[in-house]
Design an enzyme around this catalytic site. Structure first.
Site, PDB file in Angstrom:
ATOM      1  N   PHE A 135      -2.786  18.171  10.694  1.00  0.00           N
ATOM      2  CA  PHE A 135      -3.205  19.485  10.189  1.00  0.00           C
ATOM      3  C   PHE A 135      -3.833  19.313   8.821  1.00  0.00           C
ATOM      4  O   PHE A 135      -3.210  18.779   7.906  1.00  0.00           O
ATOM      5  CB  PHE A 135      -2.034  20.466  10.089  1.00  0.00           C
ATOM      6  CG  PHE A 135      -2.483  21.820   9.608  1.00  0.00           C
ATOM      7  CD1 PHE A 135      -3.020  22.752  10.494  1.00  0.00           C
ATOM      8  CD2 PHE A 135      -2.409  22.159   8.260  1.00  0.00           C
ATOM      9  CE1 PHE A 135      -3.471  23.985  10.042  1.00  0.00           C
ATOM     10  CE2 PHE A 135      -2.864  23.393   7.816  1.00  0.00           C
ATOM     11  CZ  PHE A 135      -3.387  24.307   8.704  1.00  0.00           C
ATOM     12  N   ASP A 149      -3.878  12.672   3.047  1.00  0.00           N
ATOM     13  CA  ASP A 149      -3.602  14.085   2.775  1.00  0.00           C
ATOM     14  C   ASP A 149      -2.119  14.228   2.411  1.00  0.00           C
ATOM     15  O   ASP A 149      -1.255  14.237   3.283  1.00  0.00           O
ATOM     16  CB  ASP A 149      -3.948  14.898   4.035  1.00  0.00           C
ATOM     17  CG  ASP A 149      -3.661  16.387   3.887  1.00  0.00           C
ATOM     18  OD1 ASP A 149      -3.008  16.772   2.892  1.00  0.00           O
ATOM     19  OD2 ASP A 149      -4.058  17.158   4.782  1.00  0.00           O
ATOM     20  N   LYS A 203      -0.200  22.328  -2.272  1.00  0.00           N
ATOM     21  CA  LYS A 203       1.104  23.003  -2.156  1.00  0.00           C
ATOM     22  C   LYS A 203       2.035  22.919  -3.383  1.00  0.00           C
ATOM     23  O   LYS A 203       2.053  23.834  -4.180  1.00  0.00           O
ATOM     24  CB  LYS A 203       1.808  22.519  -0.883  1.00  0.00           C
ATOM     25  CG  LYS A 203       1.088  23.023   0.383  1.00  0.00           C
ATOM     26  CD  LYS A 203       1.964  22.970   1.610  1.00  0.00           C
ATOM     27  CE  LYS A 203       1.370  23.792   2.752  1.00  0.00           C
ATOM     28  NZ  LYS A 203       0.410  23.069   3.596  1.00  0.00           N
TER      29      LYS A 203
HETATM   30  C1  LIG Z   1      -0.872  23.297   4.250  1.00  0.00           C
HETATM   31  C2  LIG Z   1      -1.667  22.072   4.472  1.00  0.00           C
HETATM   32  C3  LIG Z   1      -3.058  22.075   4.338  1.00  0.00           C
HETATM   33  C4  LIG Z   1      -3.839  23.324   4.070  1.00  0.00           C
HETATM   34  O1  LIG Z   1      -3.535  23.867   2.824  1.00  0.00           O
HETATM   35  P1  LIG Z   1      -4.012  25.362   2.472  1.00  0.00           P
HETATM   36  O2  LIG Z   1      -3.647  25.505   1.039  1.00  0.00           O
HETATM   37  O3  LIG Z   1      -3.270  26.265   3.378  1.00  0.00           O
HETATM   38  O4  LIG Z   1      -5.469  25.408   2.708  1.00  0.00           O
HETATM   39  C5  LIG Z   1      -3.715  20.880   4.498  1.00  0.00           C
HETATM   40  N1  LIG Z   1      -3.065  19.739   4.758  1.00  0.00           N
HETATM   41  C6  LIG Z   1      -1.734  19.705   4.904  1.00  0.00           C
HETATM   42  C7  LIG Z   1      -1.053  18.404   5.169  1.00  0.00           C
HETATM   43  C8  LIG Z   1      -0.986  20.865   4.773  1.00  0.00           C
HETATM   44  O5  LIG Z   1       0.330  20.842   4.932  1.00  0.00           O
END
Ligand SMILES: *Cc1c(COP(=O)(O)O)cnc(C)c1O
Length: 398
Positions: free
Chosen positions: A135, A222, A251
């Site tokens: 994701f 990521d 986050k």
């Molecule tokens: C939540 C998340 C995203 C997206 O972040 P947003 O701030 O909602 O755009 C991307 N990568 C990972 C691993 C995530 O957990």
């Protein structure tokens, strides 16, 4: 009188299947709804509220910043952006950072970096390796990189230039890229969050690092969800002793303030030149202050160590309480990023836990996810177990 909260809201778009609960305030690892009911926060705003709620050191710092300067544009220097970039690059063993506001924005920047990295060396059709169950966000490019058909459905055509491989399988990665001169990067989460708390193995991380070096690919990790101390190291990939070339963050970085960052090492730090990339709100004084203070407070209060210690305690307690239960497939994750996979879909537990006074989420249909604030105490971890375990046991008997 009890305020009734409608499940659907009349004027905001119907993008979230919200519970009929409205939150009003928080303190530490607890939040209270508009009716005064209290909840233990096992979700931390989805791995965002690093310092919990109403932190006595963060709030005055943000109040001070609001009264001085909130935003002034990127036409001028923001001193705390330099402070935060220096700090993040030292923590990561990298060299430069770009600031934005969200996780998907950080990932967009990473994808653009990878494409330009390719173009700069004469690859006109650059391709990026991505993973099953990944994701990366909900923009058109990041949903295309995401490995979940539910996220993509209805938004085709997808962005091209991705090659998808399974997790933790170096042979599959080699096979999928064999003889392909257009590959420029490998892009993945160290521990997949939305995909169900799926960790990449340490030996696999090392193998991918080596392959990226051999083939001159960017290793892009990521760490939007698993980073910022949650697993007991600043970044989850550091458990493998490797350093990526590009690392998106978001986050937990601002403990609730919207903030994202892409941190880059020498291979990627100078790819963007003026005019290649930007964002109006990115790196604004308020968000930068939140990032600087979040890290400072984490260091002062030993919160990374706390995440490791309390996370291990929580995992052991869950394992003990759920031992021998055939409906529990696996308990996995590290530090304060834990997933409990059941043998059947368990979305209903989100609502039942909230009723019982515990916030959590269910992801990938059958994985209960706990990503609480990093200030969680062992007593609070025990409380999570005492609320959650009976709910799981009852649910599995249905
Ligand atoms: C939540 C998340 C995203 C997206 O972040 P947003 O701030 O909602 O755009 C991307 N990568 C990972 C691993 C995530 O957990």
């Amino acid at each position: 009188m009890t305020k009734h909260i409608e499940a659907a809201s009349p004027h905001t778009m119907n993008t979230y299947a919200r519970l009929p609960i409205a939150m009003e305030r928080g303190q530490g690892c607890r939040v209270w709804d508009v009716n005064g009911k209290s909840y233990l926060d096992g979700l931390g705003g989805i791995a965002v509220n690093t310092l919990g709620h109403n932190h006595p050191k963060l709030v005055p710092a943000l109040q001070d910043q609001i009264s001085k300067l909130i935003h002034c544009s990127n036409y001028y220097h923001v001193p705390n952006a330099e402070v935060l970039a220096k700090k993040l690059t030292e923590m990561a063993g990298m060299t430069n950072a770009f600031f934005c506001c969200t996780g998907l924005e950080a990932n967009e920047a990473a994808l653009k970096l990878a494409r330009k990295f390719g173009h700069d060396k004469g690859i006109s059709n650059p391709q990026i390796v991505v993973y099953e169950k990944a994701f990366h966000g909900r923009s058109i490019a990041t949903l295309s990189a995401t490995g979940n058909p539910k996220v993509q459905k209805g938004f085709e055509p997808l962005v091209e230039g991705f090659i998808r491989v399974p997790l933790n399988d170096i042979d599959a990665l080699k096979k999928a890229t064999e003889g392909n001169p257009n590959v420029v990067a490998v892009f993945f989460e160290t521990i997949q969050g939305e995909g169900g708390v799926n960790p990449m193995r340490i030996d696999y991380l090392k193998q991918v690092r080596q392959l990226c070096d051999e083939r001159d690919w960017l290793m892009m990790i990521d760490e939007v969800q698993c980073g910022m101390g949650r697993t007991g190291k600043w970044f989850a990939h550091q458990w493998a002793g490797i350093v990526p070339d590009v690392m998106p963050l978001a986050k937990g970085l601002g403990s609730g303030m919207p903030i994202g960052a892409v941190v880059a090492g020498p291979k990627a730090a100078n790819i963007f030149q003026p005019g290649n990339h930007g964002t109006t709100f990115g790196g604004n004084p308020l968000a930068m202050r939140a990032g600087v203070e979040t890290i400072r407070i984490m260091e002062e209060d030993g919160l990374m160590e706390n995440a490791a210690k309390v996370g291990a305690h929580l995992k052991a307690a869950l394992e003990k309480a759920l031992a021998g239960n055939p409906g529990v497939k696996e308990i996995r994750g590290q530090g304060l990023m834990l997933g409990i996979e059941l043998t059947k879909p368990c979305g209903v537990l989100t609502e039942r836990a909230a009723e019982a006074g515990l916030l959590l989420s269910v992801t990938a249909d059958s994985v209960i996810r706990l990503v609480p604030p990093l200030i969680l105490t062992e007593a609070e971890a025990d409380e999570i177990v005492s609320i959650l375990v009976p709910l799981i046991k009852t649910f599995l008997q249905e």
